[in-house]
Enzyme design. Structure first.
Site, PDB file in Angstrom:
ATOM      1  N   ASP A   1     -21.290 -21.056 -49.299  1.00 57.49           N
ATOM      2  CA  ASP A   1     -20.018 -20.700 -48.682  1.00 57.49           C
ATOM      3  C   ASP A   1     -19.877 -19.183 -48.789  1.00 57.49           C
ATOM      4  O   ASP A   1     -19.556 -18.662 -49.850  1.00 57.49           O
ATOM      5  CB  ASP A   1     -18.890 -21.432 -49.411  1.00 57.49           C
TER       6      ASP A   1
ATOM      7  N   ASP B   1     -13.105 -30.320 -47.721  1.00 53.64           N
ATOM      8  CA  ASP B   1     -12.644 -29.578 -46.549  1.00 53.64           C
ATOM      9  C   ASP B   1     -13.800 -28.854 -45.859  1.00 53.64           C
ATOM     10  O   ASP B   1     -13.632 -28.306 -44.768  1.00 53.64           O
ATOM     11  CB  ASP B   1     -11.518 -28.601 -46.901  1.00 53.64           C
TER      12      ASP B   1
ATOM     13  N   TYR C   1     -21.484 -18.843 -53.854  1.00 53.85           N
ATOM     14  CA  TYR C   1     -20.101 -19.107 -53.482  1.00 53.85           C
ATOM     15  C   TYR C   1     -19.379 -17.766 -53.512  1.00 53.85           C
ATOM     16  O   TYR C   1     -18.947 -17.292 -54.560  1.00 53.85           O
ATOM     17  CB  TYR C   1     -19.475 -20.117 -54.442  1.00 53.85           C
TER      18      TYR C   1
ATOM     19  N   ASN D   1     -17.695 -17.462 -47.125  1.00 53.14           N
ATOM     20  CA  ASN D   1     -16.276 -17.130 -46.920  1.00 53.14           C
ATOM     21  C   ASN D   1     -16.068 -16.065 -45.848  1.00 53.14           C
ATOM     22  O   ASN D   1     -15.222 -15.174 -45.994  1.00 53.14           O
ATOM     23  CB  ASN D   1     -15.631 -16.709 -48.245  1.00 53.14           C
TER      24      ASN D   1
END
Length: 271
Positions: free
Chosen positions: A164, A261, A125, A166
């Protein structure tokens, strides 16, 4: 449709089996447990051999999770209710690493690295650069250390890394690139850093299998009906060591799964 699965290689050889790997930023596991469908329904339906989570937002033991046949590996942030990763695997890992030696964000539960017989599985993450790119400098430090960490593992065994990250790497990876070049997740610095990771010996499985597919996103803002309009970003990935890409049999974005989300992403690979 973003839910895409393409095969790239020959049928399994004798003795080989196909693994299903799933990654999902749940944006709070305890919250997703209470939704309909809840986490357990999604987990059971996907029937993954390895299921990786990001942004669990909890400490191990705060939730009684009954997963018969799975080993649970948790990496929690020192700060309660923040960040966190977890991996649930049918195979028992040979070794687990939860920190990468980064001078920033290493106490935030951002990595679960599991060694299996034939490969390393690394759930990540990646830190968000925040509004106004306030955390960009720290993010660049993290990216460099994470890249070095993966390269170190890759010297011994092929690596599968997911999570993720990002960052939307290319303009095709988000709905509105023109208005986001100075925003977190699409800054020039973040995109170039992700490119360095790929250049270090790793393949973006979904984009390699679907080089021109538009509208394939894994995250949508909760604002302005973004998911309904498919105004999203592809920031959740499965990367593999270049030398292991010929074992990949499919990569999908499971955009019909709700509860966060983000939606889950999936990789199938011969082991």
């Amino acid at each position: 449709m973003a839910d895409t699965n393409e095969t790239t290689s020959a049928p399994k050889a004798a003795g080989e089996r196909e693994l299903r790997l799933v990654s999902w930023n749940v944006n709070g596991l305890r919250a997703v447990m209470k939704k309909e469908p809840g986490f357990m329904q999604v987990f059971d339906a996907l029937d993954a051999d390895v299921f990786a989570l990001q942004e669990t937002k909890m400490q191990e033991g705060q939730l009684e999770l009954d997963l018969p046949g799975y080993t649970q590996v948790w990496s929690s942030a020192e700060r309660k209710g923040y960040s966190g990763t977890a991996v649930f695997s049918r195979a028992e890992p040979l070794r687990v690493i939860r920190q990468i030696g980064s001078p920033v964000a290493d106490d935030e539960g951002r990595v679960c690295a599991l060694e299996f017989e034939g490969f390393w599985f690394v759930d990540v993450y990646t830190p968000n650069s925040k509004q106004g790119l306030a955390r960009l400098d720290e993010r660049m430090v993290w990216d460099e250390r994470f890249r070095e960490f993966l390269q170190g593992l890759d010297r011994h065994k092929p690596v599968v890394t997911c999570g993720d990250f990002n960052v939307a790497h290319e303009e095709i990876d988000l709905k509105n690139p023109a208005t986001n070049h100075e925003n977190a997740g699409f800054s020039d610095e973040e995109r170039a850093s992700f490119g360095k990771l790929l250049d270090a010996g790793f393949t973006d499985t979904f984009r390699t299998l679907n080089p021109t597919l538009e509208g394939a996103y894994s995250w949508w803002s909760y604002r302005m009906r973004a998911r309904e309009r498919n105004a999203g970003w592809r920031i959740d990935y499965f990367l593999v060591s270049d030398r292991a890409f010929d074992r990949v049999t499919g990569a999908r974005i499971l955009d019909d799964v709700y509860g966060s989300d983000h939606c889950p992403v999936e990789l199938t690979i011969r082991a």
